[in-house]
Write a protein that holds these residues in place. Structure first.
Motif, mmCIF file in Angstrom:
data_model
loop_
_atom_site.group_PDB
_atom_site.id
_atom_site.type_symbol
_atom_site.label_atom_id
_atom_site.label_comp_id
_atom_site.label_asym_id
_atom_site.label_seq_id
_atom_site.Cartn_x
_atom_site.Cartn_y
_atom_site.Cartn_z
ATOM 1 N N ARG A 46 -1.337 -7.228 1.125
ATOM 2 C CA ARG A 46 -1.511 -5.861 0.640
ATOM 3 C C ARG A 46 -2.642 -5.151 1.358
ATOM 4 N N ARG A 70 0.995 -0.496 8.132
ATOM 5 C CA ARG A 70 2.325 -1.111 8.273
ATOM 6 C C ARG A 70 2.446 -1.797 9.634
ATOM 7 N N SER A 75 2.347 -5.923 3.979
ATOM 8 C CA SER A 75 3.609 -6.025 3.249
ATOM 9 C C SER A 75 3.697 -4.996 2.132
ATOM 10 N N GLU A 76 2.547 -4.468 1.728
ATOM 11 C CA GLU A 76 2.476 -3.437 0.687
ATOM 12 C C GLU A 76 1.314 -2.519 1.013
ATOM 13 N N VAL A 78 -0.959 0.322 -0.830
ATOM 14 C CA VAL A 78 -1.377 1.076 -2.016
ATOM 15 C C VAL A 78 -2.348 2.149 -1.541
ATOM 16 N N ASP A 113 3.559 2.515 -1.122
ATOM 17 C CA ASP A 113 4.382 1.889 -2.157
ATOM 18 C C ASP A 113 3.921 2.294 -3.546
ATOM 19 N N ARG A 114 2.646 2.683 -3.633
ATOM 20 C CA ARG A 114 2.063 3.091 -4.919
ATOM 21 C C ARG A 114 0.861 3.963 -4.629
#
Length: 279
Positions: A46, A70, A75-76, A78, A113-114
């Motif tokens: 993350r 990225r 992988s994530e 925020v 993603d968030r």
């Protein structure tokens, strides 16, 4: 890993310490034609991108940070917006004008993603994101720098929309009354502030808000108070554009306290604990 925008380096460092995660080194570069470039380290798992979008350049930098994360293997992603620029343009005020908060939110959503924001001007802007988005409350942190033993304190919001912030600061401080002014906006720069009926004579007053931009509304509110003992100003986002700090001092504010969502001289406390709790 925490990846910081250039305007939020102190907050990002505090957040990394609170979370016990790595603070990635980010390099910021500008080309002769004005274009920007960021470079981030390799990321495993993350990535938390922390960037206050205090300017249009900061918006571009944020989009680059998300994309770079990225490319670096995250992988994530925020995205933390300690201060979300354009959030106050949450509707089209005239035909042909954009809903700028929506346009910005959609752009940010493409790389996240968030999303986590701190005290957005209106919670409704969270609905503009195409990914899950939440707001966290850093207002209770503003009680920390206030002097101990305030005299029968009154915590005042400049309008009824900000009363929740006044209540948050009061509750964190542990005592006092809350109330708000009546504010009528005649134009973008013409605002009339009328004091409430609460008696502040001889009492310490803490005026609270989510953001202080030009300081005009806040200074008018302070000037409308009837014989307070002392006046303190607190805000989550101390934008303090132009001569805002002078306006507040001339109006009678003894001190101004803000958080580090915008890193200013008055940023006495960090929003990092509130953000860390959400993450």
């Amino acid at each position: 890993m925490i990846l910081s925008g250039s305007a939020t380096q102190s907050l990002a460092a505090s957040l990394a310490a609170d979370l016990g995660v790595d603070l990635g080194r980010v390099d910021y570069e500008s080309f002769p034609d004005g274009e920007q470039m960021v470079t981030v380290p390799e990321v495993a798992g993350r990535a938390v991108v922390v960037a206050s979008t205090v300017s249009s350049d900061a918006h571009v930098e944020l989009l680059q940070l998300q994309d770079a994360a990225r490319e670096a293997g995250a992988s994530e992603v925020v995205t933390v917006l300690p201060y979300m620029g354009y959030a106050r343009q949450d509707e089209a005020f005239e035909t042909g004008q954009p809903v700028s908060a929506r346009a910005v939110a959609r752009a940010v959503s493409t790389g996240a993603d968030r999303v986590v924001t701190v005290n957005p001007h209106e919670d409704a802007v969270l609905d503009f994101f195409d990914v899950p988005a939440v707001g966290v409350d850093a207002a209770p942190r503003l009680a920390d720098p206030l002097p101990d033993g305030l005299a029968d304190p009154v915590f005042l919001a400049p309008d009824d929309g900000a009363i929740g912030i006044a209540e948050s600061v009061r509750d964190a401080y542990g005592e006092g009354d809350t109330d708000h002014f009546e504010k009528v906006r005649h134009s973008g720069s013409d605002v009339t502030v009328t004091p409430s009926d609460i008696d502040v004579s001889g009492r310490d007053v803490v005026v609270t808000d989510d953001i202080i931009a030009t300081g005009s509304t806040m200074s008018e509110a302070i000037a409308a108070l009837d014989d307070p003992a002392r006046v303190f100003v607190t805000c989550v986002h101390p934008l303090l554009a132009g001569n805002a700090r002078l306006k507040l001092a001339n109006a009678g504010a003894e001190a101004v306290y803000g958080t580090d969502t915008l890193e200013r001289v008055v940023s006495e406390v960090s929003a990092a604990p509130a953000i860390a709790e959400e993450l």
